[in-house]
Design an enzyme around this catalytic site. Structure first.
Site, PDB file in Angstrom:
ATOM      1  N   HIS A 184      -3.696   1.420   3.910  1.00  0.00           N
ATOM      2  CA  HIS A 184      -3.807   2.189   2.471  1.00  0.00           C
ATOM      3  C   HIS A 184      -5.499   2.515   2.904  1.00  0.00           C
ATOM      4  O   HIS A 184      -5.784   2.186   3.237  1.00  0.00           O
ATOM      5  CB  HIS A 184      -3.866   0.981   1.747  1.00  0.00           C
ATOM      6  CG  HIS A 184      -3.370   1.504   0.635  1.00  0.00           C
ATOM      7  ND1 HIS A 184      -4.328   2.341  -0.418  1.00  0.00           N
ATOM      8  CD2 HIS A 184      -2.042   2.067  -0.436  1.00  0.00           C
ATOM      9  CE1 HIS A 184      -4.024   2.825  -1.303  1.00  0.00           C
ATOM     10  NE2 HIS A 184      -2.415   2.875  -1.964  1.00  0.00           N
ATOM     11  N   HIS A 192       3.182   9.742   1.664  1.00  0.00           N
ATOM     12  CA  HIS A 192       3.130   8.823   0.348  1.00  0.00           C
ATOM     13  C   HIS A 192       4.441   7.774  -0.010  1.00  0.00           C
ATOM     14  O   HIS A 192       4.177   7.312  -0.266  1.00  0.00           O
ATOM     15  CB  HIS A 192       2.706   9.751  -0.279  1.00  0.00           C
ATOM     16  CG  HIS A 192       2.168   9.914  -1.880  1.00  0.00           C
ATOM     17  ND1 HIS A 192       1.472   8.754  -1.862  1.00  0.00           N
ATOM     18  CD2 HIS A 192       1.456  10.637  -2.582  1.00  0.00           C
ATOM     19  CE1 HIS A 192       1.401   8.627  -3.792  1.00  0.00           C
ATOM     20  NE2 HIS A 192       1.619  10.283  -3.864  1.00  0.00           N
ATOM     21  N   ASP A 204       4.928  -0.834  -0.664  1.00  0.00           N
ATOM     22  CA  ASP A 204       6.238  -0.169   0.349  1.00  0.00           C
ATOM     23  C   ASP A 204       6.642  -1.437   0.702  1.00  0.00           C
ATOM     24  O   ASP A 204       7.757  -1.356   1.288  1.00  0.00           O
ATOM     25  CB  ASP A 204       6.366   1.360   0.615  1.00  0.00           C
ATOM     26  CG  ASP A 204       5.515   1.957  -0.752  1.00  0.00           C
ATOM     27  OD1 ASP A 204       6.154   2.131  -1.275  1.00  0.00           O
ATOM     28  OD2 ASP A 204       5.188   3.345   0.233  1.00  0.00           O
TER      29      ASP A 204
HETATM   30  N1  ACO Z   1       0.164   1.357  11.236  1.00  0.00           N
HETATM   31  C1  ACO Z   1      -0.644   1.685  13.423  1.00  0.00           C
HETATM   32  N2  ACO Z   1      -2.023   1.989  12.895  1.00  0.00           N
HETATM   33  C2  ACO Z   1      -2.130   2.379  11.818  1.00  0.00           C
HETATM   34  C3  ACO Z   1      -1.826   1.625  10.300  1.00  0.00           C
HETATM   35  C4  ACO Z   1      -0.599   2.132  10.561  1.00  0.00           C
HETATM   36  N3  ACO Z   1       0.388   2.091   9.542  1.00  0.00           N
HETATM   37  N4  ACO Z   1      -2.253   2.419   9.473  1.00  0.00           N
HETATM   38  C5  ACO Z   1      -3.526   3.068   9.516  1.00  0.00           C
HETATM   39  N5  ACO Z   1      -3.255   2.454  11.800  1.00  0.00           N
HETATM   40  C6  ACO Z   1      -4.531   2.538  12.446  1.00  0.00           C
HETATM   41  C7  ACO Z   1      -4.921   4.413  12.486  1.00  0.00           C
HETATM   42  O1  ACO Z   1      -3.736   4.687  13.388  1.00  0.00           O
HETATM   43  C8  ACO Z   1      -6.005   4.156  13.029  1.00  0.00           C
HETATM   44  O2  ACO Z   1      -6.887   3.540  13.902  1.00  0.00           O
HETATM   45  P1  ACO Z   1      -7.581   4.117  15.310  1.00  0.00           P
HETATM   46  O3  ACO Z   1      -9.315   3.670  13.996  1.00  0.00           O
HETATM   47  O4  ACO Z   1      -8.324   3.283  16.220  1.00  0.00           O
HETATM   48  O5  ACO Z   1      -7.564   5.432  15.026  1.00  0.00           O
HETATM   49  C9  ACO Z   1      -7.059   3.181  11.855  1.00  0.00           C
HETATM   50  O6  ACO Z   1      -6.022   2.335  11.552  1.00  0.00           O
HETATM   51  C10 ACO Z   1      -7.427   3.892  10.738  1.00  0.00           C
HETATM   52  O7  ACO Z   1      -6.061   4.234  10.511  1.00  0.00           O
HETATM   53  P2  ACO Z   1      -6.431   5.893   9.115  1.00  0.00           P
HETATM   54  O8  ACO Z   1      -5.083   6.670   9.688  1.00  0.00           O
HETATM   55  O9  ACO Z   1      -8.097   6.249   9.364  1.00  0.00           O
HETATM   56  O10 ACO Z   1      -5.978   5.381   7.186  1.00  0.00           O
HETATM   57  P3  ACO Z   1      -5.817   6.290   6.466  1.00  0.00           P
HETATM   58  O11 ACO Z   1      -6.526   6.287   5.438  1.00  0.00           O
HETATM   59  O12 ACO Z   1      -6.418   7.839   7.002  1.00  0.00           O
HETATM   60  O13 ACO Z   1      -4.300   6.411   6.427  1.00  0.00           O
HETATM   61  C11 ACO Z   1      -2.107   5.782   5.748  1.00  0.00           C
HETATM   62  C12 ACO Z   1      -4.048   5.463   5.455  1.00  0.00           C
HETATM   63  C13 ACO Z   1      -1.536   6.593   5.457  1.00  0.00           C
HETATM   64  C14 ACO Z   1      -0.770   5.004   4.317  1.00  0.00           C
HETATM   65  C15 ACO Z   1      -1.225   5.215   7.269  1.00  0.00           C
HETATM   66  O14 ACO Z   1      -2.322   3.527   6.548  1.00  0.00           O
HETATM   67  C16 ACO Z   1      -0.157   5.243   6.934  1.00  0.00           C
HETATM   68  O15 ACO Z   1      -0.011   6.279   7.920  1.00  0.00           O
HETATM   69  N6  ACO Z   1       0.325   3.662   7.093  1.00  0.00           N
HETATM   70  C17 ACO Z   1       1.957   3.615   7.141  1.00  0.00           C
HETATM   71  C18 ACO Z   1       2.661   4.826   5.865  1.00  0.00           C
HETATM   72  C19 ACO Z   1       1.924   3.932   4.844  1.00  0.00           C
HETATM   73  O16 ACO Z   1       2.817   2.895   4.572  1.00  0.00           O
HETATM   74  N7  ACO Z   1       2.102   4.657   3.348  1.00  0.00           N
HETATM   75  C20 ACO Z   1       1.936   3.994   2.430  1.00  0.00           C
HETATM   76  C21 ACO Z   1       1.110   3.943   1.526  1.00  0.00           C
HETATM   77  S1  ACO Z   1       1.205   3.849   0.394  1.00  0.00           S
HETATM   78  C22 ACO Z   1       1.192   4.519  -1.134  1.00  0.00           C
HETATM   79  O17 ACO Z   1       1.539   5.996  -0.778  1.00  0.00           O
HETATM   80  C23 ACO Z   1       2.003   4.318  -1.946  1.00  0.00           C
END
Ligand code: ACO
Length: 457
Positions: free
Chosen positions: A321, A282, A377
């Site tokens: 996101h 987050h 971010d």
């Molecule tokens: N890097 C690589 N792969 C990713 C990333 C990433 N940053 N984010 C998602 N994916 C992939 C997942 O592995 C998944 O792949 P698959 O379908 O082949 O298994 C697909 O994209 C969908 O991802 P989910 O995890 O289902 O997406 P979710 O909506 O649950 O997660 C989250 C969102 C937690 C923000 C995620 O994108 C992440 O961890 N990002 C990096 C951390 C980050 O930048 N967080 C800040 C969020 S903004 C904020 O809080 C202000």
């Protein structure tokens, strides 16, 4: 009794087209559920039973990915289109014309303030920035290297003990005071946490300065009589504050609403928001972005890094996101302000790595097919770095403006006629009707295997 239709609505459904018909193939019975605002009430599912004594059907939605937990008129997001509005006003207009304190008023009161209202609001917040001297003693108890977010979490929670009147959550004056105090004191607590880490004396608030100028002064003032921040940096920080002020039902806001639903005082509810924001998925993501950029080290290493992301050895922090499946509009605005900050500060090689990394990821099918775009971010960390703010402080700085959103959401939740104490359901998967085995008769290994969560149920 096949095809028997039961109307489960409590109220008469005026327009029968605004219903959802569900057929339970276990019994052949059909149910007509009212649709309001494109949603059905999960409680309407409870009438779907096989036997009269059954508990009834529930919706299973871990992480509430498709469950609206409230009605809200604070923030509108269209994740597919990349739109963010507060009280209907696009974030782009707020960042161009407004200030953080005005946006905080907008979030809390629902309208832009008139000039006298803004003057009073600004005066009240500016004159509540000091914290009780005992808070300093409290901070002194932390280790020299304590994470500033841990210190903020503890001190925001501790504020409730200084203002016991805030327990009267329905009292309008107490609510106003808590709002003013939290908006005024969170920057002071944040700056004190930073100075504690640095082993520097605390800098008291300067009421002649604007909200963001005062925060910079509390962070960086040394021997000078008056701290004079670069207006470009103060404005960039104010824009970052506007961008982070609210983001509807995210993890920390949901935490504030959940905890606040118990009618606890707003300081404790906001402390729950700080705790949620502490997590790397987050608010901690911009700190993680910076660590990632440093690990990559140079533009030449980007392809190898992206390969490791695709092999799932790494995560591309600052990308993706839960809601935005498009370019995060906040990331676009930050990017446009980044150049001004870099102009006013020393050259930072991480900017080059970030720019190239973004370009290559946006050109890569792995990321585009998953709709992974930069989030807020991705750039905020580099701007904070340029402002010489250490990574541990990034989440703390995020918490300052988000306090406005948490308070607005807490008030909306408190006044919601649908408000009830939060209490989700579960699908119980564990054992039942087990007998207690006396210690001497138990069989099994002599050592504890793994942490409790990994033990078989
Ligand atoms: N890097 C690589 N792969 C990713 C990333 C990433 N940053 N984010 C998602 N994916 C992939 C997942 O592995 C998944 O792949 P698959 O379908 O082949 O298994 C697909 O994209 C969908 O991802 P989910 O995890 O289902 O997406 P979710 O909506 O649950 O997660 C989250 C969102 C937690 C923000 C995620 O994108 C992440 O961890 N990002 C990096 C951390 C980050 O930048 N967080 C800040 C969020 S903004 C904020 O809080 C202000």
């Amino acid at each position: 009794m096949p095809n028997e239709t039961e109307v489960v609505a409590e109220e008469t459904v005026a327009n029968s087209e605004e219903t959802l018909t569900v057929t339970d193939n276990r019994t052949g019975k059909s149910y007509e559920l009212p649709i309001v605002d494109d949603t059905i009430r999960a409680m309407d599912l409870r009438q779907i039973k096989v036997r009269e004594e059954d508990f009834g059907m529930m919706a299973f939605d871990p992480a509430f990915t498709n469950t609206a937990a409230c009605r809200s008129s604070i923030t509108y997001i269209d994740g597919e289109a990349g739109i963010l509005e507060h009280r209907g006003i696009p974030i782009e207009q707020l960042c161009e014309h407004s200030t953080f304190l005005e946006v905080a008023y907008l979030l809390v009161y629902g309208e832009l303030p008139t000039r006298p209202q803004l003057e009073d609001w600004t005066f009240d917040i500016t004159t509540h920035t000091f914290v009780h001297e005992d808070i300093k003693q409290f901070l002194k108890g932390f280790r020299y290297d304590a994470h500033p977010m841990g210190m903020l979490l503890a001190t925001v929670g501790a504020l409730s003990t200084f203002y016991p009147g805030s327990k009267n959550t329905g009292d309008q004056i107490e609510r106003y005071l808590a709002t003013i105090r939290l908006l005024a004191k969170v920057p002071t607590l944040a700056a004190f946490s930073y100075r504690h880490n640095m082993g520097l004396p605390y800098v008291y608030p300067d009421n002649d300065l604007s909200y963001s100028e005062n925060f910079l002064s509390m962070l960086f003032k040394m021997t000078e009589v008056k701290y004079e921040p670069d207006p470009r940096l103060a404005r960039a920080l104010d824009v970052l504050f506007i961008l982070h002020a609210d983001h509807e039902q995210n993890c920390s806001t949901s935490a504030v609403r959940d905890v606040g639903s118990s009618d606890v005082d707003p300081y404790s509810a906001v402390a729950a928001g700080v705790a949620a924001l502490y997590g790397p998925l987050h608010g901690g993501a911009n700190e993680a972005v910076l660590k990632m950029l440093r690990r990559i080290g140079s533009v030449e290493e980007i392809p190898a890094f992206l390969e490791s992301v695709k092999n799932r050895e790494e995560k591309l922090m600052g990308f993706g996101h839960r809601v935005y499946k498009n370019y995060d509009p906040r990331a676009k605005i930050i990017k446009s302000h980044a150049d001004g900050v870099f102009e006013a500060t020393e050259y930072n090689p991480l900017v080059e790595i970030a720019t190239e990394l973004e370009k290559r990821a946006l050109d890569d099918e792995f990321f585009t097919s998953r709709k992974l775009y930069p989030n807020v971010d991705f750039y905020s960390g580099i701007i904070y770095e340029a402002l010489k703010i250490p990574p541990e402080m990034f989440t703390v700085i995020f918490a300052i403006p988000r306090t406005a959103g948490w308070l607005a959401q807490w008030m909306e939740m408190s006044d919601d006629p649908d408000k009830k104490i939060s209490r989700p359901r579960q699908i119980y998967c564990g054992r039942r009707n087990e007998d207690y085995v006396p210690l001497g008769e138990r069989e099994g290994p002599d050592t504890i295997e793994g942490p409790p969560a990994t033990r078989p149920s």
